[in-house]
Design an enzyme around this catalytic site. Structure first.
Site, PDB file in Angstrom:
ATOM      1  N   ASP A 187       0.861  -1.196   0.000  1.00  0.00           N
ATOM      2  CA  ASP A 187       0.000   0.000   0.000  1.00  0.00           C
ATOM      3  C   ASP A 187       0.887   1.232   0.000  1.00  0.00           C
ATOM      4  O   ASP A 187       2.088   1.141   0.275  1.00  0.00           O
ATOM      5  CB  ASP A 187      -0.926   0.023   1.234  1.00  0.00           C
ATOM      6  N   ASN A 234      -5.899  -5.289  -5.629  1.00  0.00           N
ATOM      7  CA  ASN A 234      -7.122  -4.752  -5.029  1.00  0.00           C
ATOM      8  C   ASN A 234      -7.087  -3.242  -4.820  1.00  0.00           C
ATOM      9  O   ASN A 234      -8.139  -2.622  -4.657  1.00  0.00           O
ATOM     10  CB  ASN A 234      -7.323  -5.496  -3.693  1.00  0.00           C
ATOM     11  N   TYR A 278     -14.357   5.667 -13.033  1.00  0.00           N
ATOM     12  CA  TYR A 278     -14.327   4.499 -12.145  1.00  0.00           C
ATOM     13  C   TYR A 278     -14.995   3.307 -12.823  1.00  0.00           C
ATOM     14  O   TYR A 278     -14.453   2.199 -12.867  1.00  0.00           O
ATOM     15  CB  TYR A 278     -15.037   4.840 -10.835  1.00  0.00           C
ATOM     16  N   LYS A 334     -13.247  -0.283 -14.057  1.00  0.00           N
ATOM     17  CA  LYS A 334     -13.628  -1.604 -13.539  1.00  0.00           C
ATOM     18  C   LYS A 334     -14.085  -2.522 -14.683  1.00  0.00           C
ATOM     19  O   LYS A 334     -13.854  -3.734 -14.635  1.00  0.00           O
ATOM     20  CB  LYS A 334     -14.710  -1.460 -12.477  1.00  0.00           C
ATOM     21  N   THR A 342     -16.425   0.798   3.774  1.00  0.00           N
ATOM     22  CA  THR A 342     -14.992   1.045   3.958  1.00  0.00           C
ATOM     23  C   THR A 342     -14.791   2.557   3.899  1.00  0.00           C
ATOM     24  O   THR A 342     -15.706   3.296   3.506  1.00  0.00           O
ATOM     25  CB  THR A 342     -14.160   0.392   2.833  1.00  0.00           C
TER      26      THR A 342
END
Ligand code: NAD
Length: 255
Positions: free
Chosen positions: A36, A87, A155, A159, A190
């Site tokens: 990350d 991810n 976005y 995807k 999240t």
């Protein structure tokens, strides 16, 4: 343990779905490389504190040299790579309709969400081949499958690209013992979603369309990723694995 003797690299492991997956994969016996830009150290520390094995690595997945280095690090630290979970991803608050999204926002979102997955796979596939095979999981989204009236054009496009790219990788390397699947989460509680749905009206507008009437928990995505990572899913390849509470199956939801 479902991931005994496996080495797993997870990007976006500092938060949300990635963090929950790092913790779960480690509990299931995997040696975990937490990747990350921020928060990777804390996740790796938490794993080690509870008796698991993990290393952290700071990388920007939109940079080729970082992706090459993270894979090299995994092989150096743990001797091989068996599971790659690409991810890491972003929402951008300025990513809206096709008519008012700037080229800069488009480039930033595509760079991280789509090119980041491409670059991850580019360096992970050779490592998986060196290990005799393995499992790739790329995080897409349910928005890659259905349109939303609250648009996020870059976005959604990113995807959709992840789905198509993952299928192609899955087909190309299937006979070399590599499986590749997309995970398509519905809305998950999240930090990423909290930012997008801070406005209660926007939040409720989403909730109305979710059959169970609640958002998913990150741990529910980690469980799905665990299945795709483990040998239990040995004949699951090139899927767009939907974990969306039934959103894409519903036309009208219960009151
Ligand atoms: P999150 O914000 O909690 O975690 C994402 C992590 O990715 C963060 O720790 C962030 O630092 C990291 N990251 C961002 N850019 C990076 C970069 N360039 N290099 C390395 N790391 C980077 O978000 P989350 O909800 O856990 O999202 C994880 C994935 O799930 C994303 O790909 C997201 O698009 C996808 N997803 C999320 C939802 C949802 O509702 N939360 C729904 C569908 C799909």
């Amino acid at each position: 343990m479902r991931l005994a003797n496996k080495v797993a690299l997870i990007t976006g492991g500092g938060s949300g779905i990635g963090k929950a997956s790092c913790l779960l994969f480690a509990r299931e016996g995997a040696k975990v490389v937490v990747v990350d830009l921020k928060g990777a150290d804390a996740t790796a520390d938490e794993i080690r504190a509870s008796g698991g094995d993990a290393r952290s690595f700071s990388a920007d997945v939109s940079k080729a040299k970082d992706c090459e280095a993270m894979v090299k690090f995994a092989e150096e630290q743990f001797g091989a790579l068996h599971v790659a979970f690409n991810n890491a991803g972003i929402f951008d608050a300025a990513d809206e309709s096709v008519t008012n999204t700037s080229e800069e926002v488009w480039d930033r979102v595509i760079d991280i969400n789509l090119k980041g997955v491409f670059l991850g796979c580019k360096y992970e596939v050779p490592a998986l081949l060196r290990a005799g095979g393995g499992s790739i999981i790329n995080t897409a989204s349910f928005v890659a499958i259905m349109g939303a009236a609250v648009p996020q054009i870059a976005y959604t496009a990113s995807k959709g690209g992840v789905l198509a790219m993952t299928r192609e990788i899955a087909v190309e390397f299937a006979r070399q013992n590599i499986r590749a699947n997309s995970l398509c989460p519905g809305p998950v509680e999240t930090p990423l979603l909290a930012e997008l749905l801070a406005d209660p009206a926007r939040r409720n507008r989403r909730l109305v369309h979710i059959p169970p009437g609640r958002f998913a928990r990150a741990e529910e995505m980690a469980n799905a990723a665990l299945f795709l990572a483990s040998d239990e899913s040995s004949y699951v390849n090139a899927t767009s694995f939907l974990v969306d509470g039934g959103i894409t199956g519903a036309y009208i939801t219960p009151e």
